[in-house]
Write a protein that holds these residues in place. Structure first.
Motif, PDB file in Angstrom:
ATOM      1  N   VAL A 283       0.564  -1.215  -0.001  1.00 49.09           N
ATOM      2  CA  VAL A 283      -0.105  -0.240  -0.170  1.00 49.09           C
ATOM      3  C   VAL A 283       0.730   1.544  -0.095  1.00 49.09           C
ATOM      4  O   VAL A 283       1.349   2.255  -1.111  1.00 49.09           O
ATOM      5  CB  VAL A 283      -0.512   0.094   1.436  1.00 49.09           C
ATOM      6  CG1 VAL A 283      -1.497   1.082   1.146  1.00 49.09           C
ATOM      7  CG2 VAL A 283      -1.735  -0.912   0.596  1.00 49.09           C
ATOM      8  N   GLY A 284       1.493   1.005   0.742  1.00 47.54           N
ATOM      9  CA  GLY A 284       2.934   2.461   0.723  1.00 47.54           C
ATOM     10  C   GLY A 284       2.960   2.764  -0.725  1.00 47.54           C
ATOM     11  O   GLY A 284       3.562   3.218  -0.472  1.00 47.54           O
ATOM     12  N   GLU A 285       4.105   1.862  -1.433  1.00 45.96           N
ATOM     13  CA  GLU A 285       4.587   1.789  -2.678  1.00 45.96           C
ATOM     14  C   GLU A 285       3.234   2.794  -3.405  1.00 45.96           C
ATOM     15  O   GLU A 285       3.974   3.651  -4.714  1.00 45.96           O
ATOM     16  CB  GLU A 285       5.742   0.561  -2.741  1.00 45.96           C
ATOM     17  CG  GLU A 285       5.886   0.848  -3.745  1.00 45.96           C
ATOM     18  CD  GLU A 285       7.293   0.457  -4.150  1.00 45.96           C
ATOM     19  OE1 GLU A 285       7.639  -0.231  -5.473  1.00 45.96           O
ATOM     20  OE2 GLU A 285       7.340  -0.515  -3.230  1.00 45.96           O
ATOM     21  N   MET A 286       2.132   1.607  -3.666  1.00 42.11           N
ATOM     22  CA  MET A 286       1.310   2.370  -4.151  1.00 42.11           C
ATOM     23  C   MET A 286       0.891   3.499  -4.385  1.00 42.11           C
ATOM     24  O   MET A 286       0.144   4.368  -5.201  1.00 42.11           O
ATOM     25  CB  MET A 286      -0.727   0.758  -4.556  1.00 42.11           C
ATOM     26  CG  MET A 286       0.005  -0.453  -4.455  1.00 42.11           C
ATOM     27  SD  MET A 286       0.024  -0.629  -6.671  1.00 42.11           S
ATOM     28  CE  MET A 286      -2.206  -0.899  -7.185  1.00 42.11           C
ATOM     29  N   ALA A 287       0.615   3.773  -3.074  1.00 43.36           N
ATOM     30  CA  ALA A 287      -0.325   5.365  -2.722  1.00 43.36           C
ATOM     31  C   ALA A 287       1.417   6.401  -3.160  1.00 43.36           C
ATOM     32  O   ALA A 287       0.857   7.801  -2.850  1.00 43.36           O
ATOM     33  CB  ALA A 287       0.022   5.715  -0.661  1.00 43.36           C
ATOM     34  N   PRO A 343      -4.785   4.509  -8.145  1.00 43.77           N
ATOM     35  CA  PRO A 343      -3.851   2.764  -7.803  1.00 43.77           C
ATOM     36  C   PRO A 343      -4.998   1.818  -6.517  1.00 43.77           C
ATOM     37  O   PRO A 343      -5.086   3.178  -5.400  1.00 43.77           O
ATOM     38  CB  PRO A 343      -2.314   3.388  -7.263  1.00 43.77           C
ATOM     39  CG  PRO A 343      -2.014   4.389  -8.033  1.00 43.77           C
ATOM     40  CD  PRO A 343      -3.456   5.152  -8.193  1.00 43.77           C
ATOM     41  N   THR A 344      -5.015   1.818  -6.410  1.00 43.96           N
ATOM     42  CA  THR A 344      -6.197   1.328  -5.522  1.00 43.96           C
ATOM     43  C   THR A 344      -5.498  -0.917  -5.049  1.00 43.96           C
ATOM     44  O   THR A 344      -5.678  -1.703  -5.796  1.00 43.96           O
ATOM     45  CB  THR A 344      -7.561   0.993  -6.115  1.00 43.96           C
ATOM     46  OG1 THR A 344      -8.360   2.009  -6.552  1.00 43.96           O
ATOM     47  CG2 THR A 344      -8.568   0.371  -5.120  1.00 43.96           C
ATOM     48  N   VAL A 345      -6.078  -0.511  -3.774  1.00 41.48           N
ATOM     49  CA  VAL A 345      -6.071  -2.003  -3.320  1.00 41.48           C
ATOM     50  C   VAL A 345      -6.844  -2.442  -2.265  1.00 41.48           C
ATOM     51  O   VAL A 345      -7.392  -1.939  -1.655  1.00 41.48           O
ATOM     52  CB  VAL A 345      -4.172  -1.808  -2.244  1.00 41.48           C
ATOM     53  CG1 VAL A 345      -4.113  -2.717  -1.830  1.00 41.48           C
ATOM     54  CG2 VAL A 345      -3.527  -1.528  -3.166  1.00 41.48           C
ATOM     55  N   LEU A 346      -7.120  -3.801  -2.913  1.00 37.97           N
ATOM     56  CA  LEU A 346      -8.859  -4.194  -2.332  1.00 37.97           C
ATOM     57  C   LEU A 346      -7.331  -6.014  -0.904  1.00 37.97           C
ATOM     58  O   LEU A 346      -7.083  -6.157  -1.604  1.00 37.97           O
ATOM     59  CB  LEU A 346      -9.445  -5.111  -3.156  1.00 37.97           C
ATOM     60  CG  LEU A 346      -9.539  -4.366  -4.575  1.00 37.97           C
ATOM     61  CD1 LEU A 346     -10.831  -4.974  -4.528  1.00 37.97           C
ATOM     62  CD2 LEU A 346     -11.140  -2.638  -3.136  1.00 37.97           C
ATOM     63  N   THR A 347      -8.258  -6.024  -0.273  1.00 38.03           N
ATOM     64  CA  THR A 347      -8.149  -7.388   0.268  1.00 38.03           C
ATOM     65  C   THR A 347      -8.419  -8.069   1.015  1.00 38.03           C
ATOM     66  O   THR A 347     -10.137  -7.760   1.079  1.00 38.03           O
ATOM     67  CB  THR A 347      -6.609  -7.170   1.510  1.00 38.03           C
ATOM     68  OG1 THR A 347      -6.018  -8.093   1.782  1.00 38.03           O
ATOM     69  CG2 THR A 347      -7.303  -6.313   2.778  1.00 38.03           C
ATOM     70  N   GLN A 348      -8.334  -8.925   1.712  1.00 36.96           N
ATOM     71  CA  GLN A 348      -9.375 -10.340   2.012  1.00 36.96           C
ATOM     72  C   GLN A 348     -10.665 -10.757   0.207  1.00 36.96           C
ATOM     73  O   GLN A 348     -11.747 -10.643   0.388  1.00 36.96           O
ATOM     74  CB  GLN A 348     -10.763  -9.566   3.480  1.00 36.96           C
ATOM     75  CG  GLN A 348      -9.809  -9.356   4.619  1.00 36.96           C
ATOM     76  CD  GLN A 348      -9.316 -10.413   4.847  1.00 36.96           C
ATOM     77  OE1 GLN A 348      -9.195 -11.421   4.510  1.00 36.96           O
ATOM     78  NE2 GLN A 348      -8.329 -10.357   5.446  1.00 36.96           N
ATOM     79  N   VAL A 349      -9.569 -10.733  -0.299  1.00 38.26           N
ATOM     80  CA  VAL A 349     -10.638 -10.981  -1.703  1.00 38.26           C
ATOM     81  C   VAL A 349     -10.932 -11.962  -1.279  1.00 38.26           C
ATOM     82  O   VAL A 349     -10.213 -13.283  -1.212  1.00 38.26           O
ATOM     83  CB  VAL A 349      -9.140 -10.492  -3.043  1.00 38.26           C
ATOM     84  CG1 VAL A 349     -10.840 -11.004  -4.000  1.00 38.26           C
ATOM     85  CG2 VAL A 349      -9.736  -8.560  -3.119  1.00 38.26           C
ATOM     86  N   ALA A 350     -12.030 -12.684  -1.570  1.00 36.32           N
ATOM     87  CA  ALA A 350     -12.957 -13.989  -2.449  1.00 36.32           C
ATOM     88  C   ALA A 350     -13.870 -14.306  -3.369  1.00 36.32           C
ATOM     89  O   ALA A 350     -14.031 -13.686  -3.484  1.00 36.32           O
ATOM     90  CB  ALA A 350     -13.669 -14.195  -0.407  1.00 36.32           C
ATOM     91  N   PRO A 351     -13.925 -16.026  -3.191  1.00 36.79           N
ATOM     92  CA  PRO A 351     -14.543 -16.526  -4.336  1.00 36.79           C
ATOM     93  C   PRO A 351     -16.587 -15.394  -4.125  1.00 36.79           C
ATOM     94  O   PRO A 351     -16.642 -15.729  -3.239  1.00 36.79           O
ATOM     95  CB  PRO A 351     -15.019 -17.673  -4.113  1.00 36.79           C
ATOM     96  CG  PRO A 351     -13.572 -18.209  -2.904  1.00 36.79           C
ATOM     97  CD  PRO A 351     -13.488 -16.815  -2.257  1.00 36.79           C
ATOM     98  N   GLY A 352     -16.553 -15.497  -5.503  1.00 33.15           N
ATOM     99  CA  GLY A 352     -18.065 -14.416  -5.802  1.00 33.15           C
ATOM    100  C   GLY A 352     -17.999 -13.109  -5.606  1.00 33.15           C
ATOM    101  O   GLY A 352     -18.414 -11.869  -6.241  1.00 33.15           O
TER     102      GLY A 352
END
Length: 455
Positions: A283-287, A343-352
Motif C-alpha cells: 500500500v505504501g508503494e502504490m500510494a 491505484p487501488t488495493v483490495l484485501t480479503q478478496v474471496a470467491p464470489g
C-alpha cells in the motif's frame, strides 16, 4: 461510418477515420493476396533487409510514435518509447533468425530422401487490441512476414492512427505495398473478413469473449487461429519471500501500462504469515505513485483508454467491496476530465467477488490471503485464466518446482514479473487462449509444416 480516436486524458476528439466499405475491403484483400503470391518466393535475405529497415524506421520515428500512442490510448511517453524499442528488437530478432528457424529438417526413413519443409500459409488476419498498439502487431507481423506470409490488420477502433502508422512503416521500409495492409472496420465487420476465401488463418489478441467469437467463425470455415486472450495473473508471495523486492516487483507489474496489460499482476496470493507486512509495504508503494498527464515525465499512472473501461473497473471494485472485500487504498473516481482511476488495493478478496473471479484491467490489486504454499497453488489454479503467473521465494529450487510443475499458466516466472520476450514462446492455456507467439515456436504457427518424401 466513422471510427473515432479520443484522447482519454482530456476527452478531446483527436481524429475521425472513414471505415472501409465492403468494396474497399474486397479490393484490399485481393491486392494482398496477389502480393503474397510474389512475396512467398522472395529470399530470406531480401525479407530480412526490409525487416531491418522497419527496425531502423521505428527508432527514427520513436518520439512521434510514442506521442501517437499517448494521444490515442493514454500510454505514458516513456512506456511508449520502450514499446517502440521492443518492436525494433523483435524485427531484428526474426530478421536474423527466421531462415534458421525454418530450415528444412531431414528425417531418416526408408525413402531416398525425406524431410520437413516450412512453407507460408498465405494471408493472415490479425485482430489486435489497443493496449499495446504497436507491440501486439509487431510480435505477430515480424515472424509472419519473415516466414513469407502476407498480413491484414484489423486494429482496435480507438487506435486507427497507430494502425495506419504501422502500415506506413512497412511500406516505407521497402516491403511491397500490399504485403501488409490495415483494414479500418468496426468489430462487427470481422466475421465476414474471417470467412473471406483469401484469409488463410487468424490471430487475435483480446478478451476471452472476442476470442470465442473469432474461434467460432474461423472454425466454421476450418481456418487456423492463434488466440492470446485475457489473464488474471496470480503472484504467489510465500513466507520466505524477500518482501521488499517482491513488493517493488509486484507494484511495477500491477501498474505497467496503467494496469492495462493481460500479463500484469492481478491477484496477489499471500501466505498469512507475511500478509500484514506485505500489505503495509504494498500500500505504501502504490500510494506513492502519481496519477496524471501521460506526457508528464513524473507521471506513474496515466488514464485508462476509455471512459467505459474506467467505469467498468469501478463497478468491479465497488461490487467486490459490497461483497466483503476491504479497500486499503483508492477505490474512488477522481474529479475532473479524463478516464483516470487511482491505484487501488483490495484485501480479503474471496470467491464470489468480481476482484476474485474476473480480470481487473486497470490499476487495481486484489490481495487474497491463504494459509500456506499448497493453498496458494490451489487458489492460483482455481481460475478460468492461465496466461502468466509468478512466485516469490528465497528458495530458488522451490520456486522453480512451483513454476515448472504446479502453476497452470503459459508463462511462469520466479522472483520477477511476467513479460514477453522475442526469444521465448508466449501464450496461455485454459480461457487465456492457445497457440504461441515469438521464438521458433511462434514463427511456425502460420506455416504449412509439409512432409516431402522421395522414393
Amino acid at each position: 461510418m466513422k471510427l473515432q480516436s479520443i484522447n482519454p486524458a482530456t476527452g478531446a476528439l483527436i481524429a475521425e477515420y472513414d471505415a472501409h466499405s465492403p468494396e474497399q475491403i474486397e479490393e484490399i484483400l485481393q491486392k494482398v493476396d496477389r502480393a503474397f503470391r510474389l512475396w512467398r518466393r522472395t529470399s530470406f535475405t531480401d525479407r530480412a533487409r526490409s525487416m531491418r529497415n522497419v527496425a531502423r524506421l521505428l527508432r527514427e520515428r520513436k518520439e512521434s510514435l510514442a506521442t501517437l500512442m499517448s494521444r490515442e490510448m493514454g500510454k505514458l511517453l516513456r512506456e511508449g518509447r520502450a514499446e517502440v524499442e521492443k518492436c525494433a528488437w523483435v524485427c531484428e530478432y526474426f530478421a536474423d533468425r527466421a531462415e534458421d528457424f525454418l530450415r528444412n529438417e531431414l528425417v531418416e526413413t526408408e525413402a531416398r530422401k525425406s524431410y520437413v519443409t516450412f512453407q507460408p500459409l498465405g494471408v493472415i488476419l490479425a485482430v489486435m487490441p489497443w493496449n499495446f498498439p504497436l507491440w501486439q502487431v509487431f510480435r505477430f507481423a515480424a515472424p509472419a512476414l519473415m516466414a513469407g506470409n502476407a498480413a491484414v490488420l484489423k486494429h482496435a477502433s480507438n487506435v486507427s492512427g497507430c494502425a495506419l502508422a504501422i502500415e506506413d512503416l512497412f511500406r516505407s521500409a521497402g516491403f511491397p505495398p500490399d504485403v501488409f495492409r490495415t483494414l479500418l472496420v468496426p468489430s462487427s465487420g470481422v466475421e465476414a473478413i474471417i470467412r473471406h476465401p483469401v484469409i488463410r488463418a487468424v490471430t487475435l489478441t483480446g478478451s476471452t469473449p472476442a476470442g470465442k467469437a473469432v474461434a467460432a467463425a474461423a472454425g466454421s470455415v476450418i481456418k487456423k487461429t492463434v488466440l492470446e486472450l485475457g489473464g488474471s495473473d496470480p503472484y504467489l508471495i510465500l513466507e520466505d519471500a524477500d518482501l521488499d523486492a517482491a513488493v517493488h516487483t509486484c507494484v511495477a507489474s500491477r501498474l505497467i501500462n496503467s494496469g492495462q496489460s493481460c500479463i500484469a499482476a492481478k491477484r496477489f496470493i499471500v501466505v498469512e504469515a507475511v500478509r500484514e507486512a506485505f500489505e503495509e509495504k504494498f500500500v505504501g508503494e502504490m500510494a506513492a505513485k502519481k496519477v496524471g498527464d501521460p506526457t508528464d515525465p513524473t507521471t506513474d499512472v496515466g488514464p485508462l483508454a476509455r471512459l467505459d473501461l474506467r467505469d467498468e473497473l469501478h463497478r468491479q471494485v465497488t461490487e467486490s467491496i459490497e461483497k466483503g472485500a476491504h479497500c486499503l487504498l483508492g477505490g474512488k473516481i477522481p474529479e475532473g476530465p479524463g478516464a483516470f482511476y487511482p491505484p487501488t488495493v483490495l484485501t480479503q478478496v474471496a470467491p464470489g467477488q468480481p476482484a476474485y473471479e474476473e480480470e481487473l484491467f486497470g490499476p487495481v490489486a486484489a490481495i487474497i490471503p491463504v494459509a500456506d504454499e499448497r493453498a496458494a497453488i490451489e487458489v492460483a489454479n482455481r481460475s478460468r485464466f492461465g496466461l502468466g503467473a509468478a512466485v516469490f521465494t528465497r528458495d530458488l529450487a522451490r520456486g522453480e518446482r512451483i513454476a515448472a510443475r504446479e502453476l497452470e499458466a503459459g508463462c511462469c516466472f520466479v522472483n520477477d514479473f511476467v513479460r514477453s520476450d522475442p526469444r521465448l514462446p508466449f501464450g496461455g492455456v485454459k480461457e487465456s487462449g492457445y497457440g504461441r507467439e515469438l521464438s521458433h515456436y511462434g514463427i511456425k504457427e502460420f506455416v504449412n509444416i509439409k512432409t516431402v518424401y522421395i522414393k
